[in-house]
Write a protein that holds these residues in place. Sequence first.
Motif, PDB file in Angstrom:
ATOM      1  N   VAL A  10       0.674  -1.183   0.019  1.00 46.64           N
ATOM      2  CA  VAL A  10      -0.105  -0.180   0.139  1.00 46.64           C
ATOM      3  C   VAL A  10       0.805   1.288   0.036  1.00 46.64           C
ATOM      4  CG1 VAL A  10      -0.176  -0.035   2.403  1.00 46.64           C
ATOM      5  CG2 VAL A  10      -1.861   1.302   0.998  1.00 46.64           C
ATOM      6  N   PRO A  12       0.150   4.866   0.713  1.00 50.72           N
ATOM      7  CA  PRO A  12      -0.954   5.555   1.271  1.00 50.72           C
ATOM      8  C   PRO A  12      -0.972   7.225   1.065  1.00 50.72           C
ATOM      9  CG  PRO A  12       0.547   5.039   3.330  1.00 50.72           C
ATOM     10  CD  PRO A  12       0.847   4.660   1.821  1.00 50.72           C
ATOM     11  N   THR A  35      -3.263   3.692   9.412  1.00 54.29           N
ATOM     12  CA  THR A  35      -3.408   3.006   8.026  1.00 54.29           C
ATOM     13  C   THR A  35      -2.685   1.690   7.933  1.00 54.29           C
ATOM     14  OG1 THR A  35      -3.653   5.333   7.400  1.00 54.29           O
ATOM     15  CG2 THR A  35      -3.091   3.775   5.638  1.00 54.29           C
ATOM     16  N   CYS A  39      -4.641  -1.670   6.882  1.00 57.60           N
ATOM     17  CA  CYS A  39      -4.405  -2.220   5.337  1.00 57.60           C
ATOM     18  C   CYS A  39      -3.651  -3.471   5.632  1.00 57.60           C
ATOM     19  CB  CYS A  39      -3.367  -1.400   4.598  1.00 57.60           C
ATOM     20  SG  CYS A  39      -4.000   0.140   4.326  1.00 57.60           S
ATOM     21  N   GLY A 230      -3.067   2.490  -3.581  1.00 59.38           N
ATOM     22  CA  GLY A 230      -3.240   3.447  -2.532  1.00 59.38           C
ATOM     23  C   GLY A 230      -3.149   4.941  -2.976  1.00 59.38           C
ATOM     24  N   ASP A 245     -11.009   4.972   2.247  1.00 62.24           N
ATOM     25  CA  ASP A 245      -9.731   5.128   2.733  1.00 62.24           C
ATOM     26  C   ASP A 245      -8.798   4.081   2.082  1.00 62.24           C
ATOM     27  OD1 ASP A 245     -10.363   2.681   3.747  1.00 62.24           O
ATOM     28  OD2 ASP A 245     -10.802   3.499   5.869  1.00 62.24           O
ATOM     29  N   ASN A 246      -7.592   4.217   2.384  1.00 57.73           N
ATOM     30  CA  ASN A 246      -6.418   3.210   1.651  1.00 57.73           C
ATOM     31  C   ASN A 246      -6.893   1.701   2.184  1.00 57.73           C
ATOM     32  OD1 ASN A 246      -4.180   4.610   0.602  1.00 57.73           O
ATOM     33  ND2 ASN A 246      -4.681   5.675   2.399  1.00 57.73           N
TER      34      ASN A 246
END
Length: 277
Positions: A10, A12, A35, A39, A230, A245-246
């Motif tokens: 990811v 982000p 985050t 993730c 991301g 969101d991510n």
Amino acid sequence: MTVDPLLIMVAPNGARRTKNDHPALPMTAPELAETAAACLAEGAAAMHVHVRDEAGAHALDADLYTEALAAIRERTNGRMLVQVTTEAVGRYSPLEQMQLVRALRPVAVSVALREILRAGEAAASAFFAWTAEQGIGVQHILYDDVDLDKFVQLFRRGDFGDMRQPRLLFVLGRYARDQESRPEDLDSFLAGLERHGLVVGTTWSVCAFGRGETAALAAAIARGGHVRVGFENSLWNADGAMARDNAERVAAIARVADNAGRPLASAQQARAILGIA
């Protein structure tokens, strides 16, 4: 038949976007840590991290990275591998980019070949030899066929130290007129690997800009590559709606992988994929 595990990394935040672009974009160390945990729960085994200074600007700062890495490690119990960036964004010279890596000594780093070569081939070669000696997993960022051809030239010459397995990131859509990626953007990179005889023995990943991110990453998954997803590259889901969101973007790509029959990489497998000693 054995199917290669898929590394979902990811990305982000990136260097340019802010909370004005999306309120869930992480900018501080605690936000990056939260985050990372979210993730990780959705299937990402690694994170590509940019840190920001007090003004919210992209920074190549070893102290800020140390803070962010510690926060992510604590929040994820060390289960999220973190790759730092050396992206210049017009602010940093190649010497400053290399100095960050020498000071921080991260386990993994991404390097845009065209940026680092501005220091000259001798300086770049010495830097890459040093990273190999340190066991740092370097992922080489390539934007087009010219970058790929140059990478292969240096690889054949031995400029990357004791590198037996190239680890490349193909960037799709960054310099397209509309900055939108498309699945067919991958074709020229894979044709280049074929032309150079590097299809076997090369670990490659894809990141893709814009609303076409999901389709482009699905093509990479189907063709045996790994992916980076991301808010650095795209804020949108496949249906054109902005993602929450991510973690939602990671979950979407994990579903693509499941439909394609690609199992997700474990933390241990991610280390091998990224070339971490």
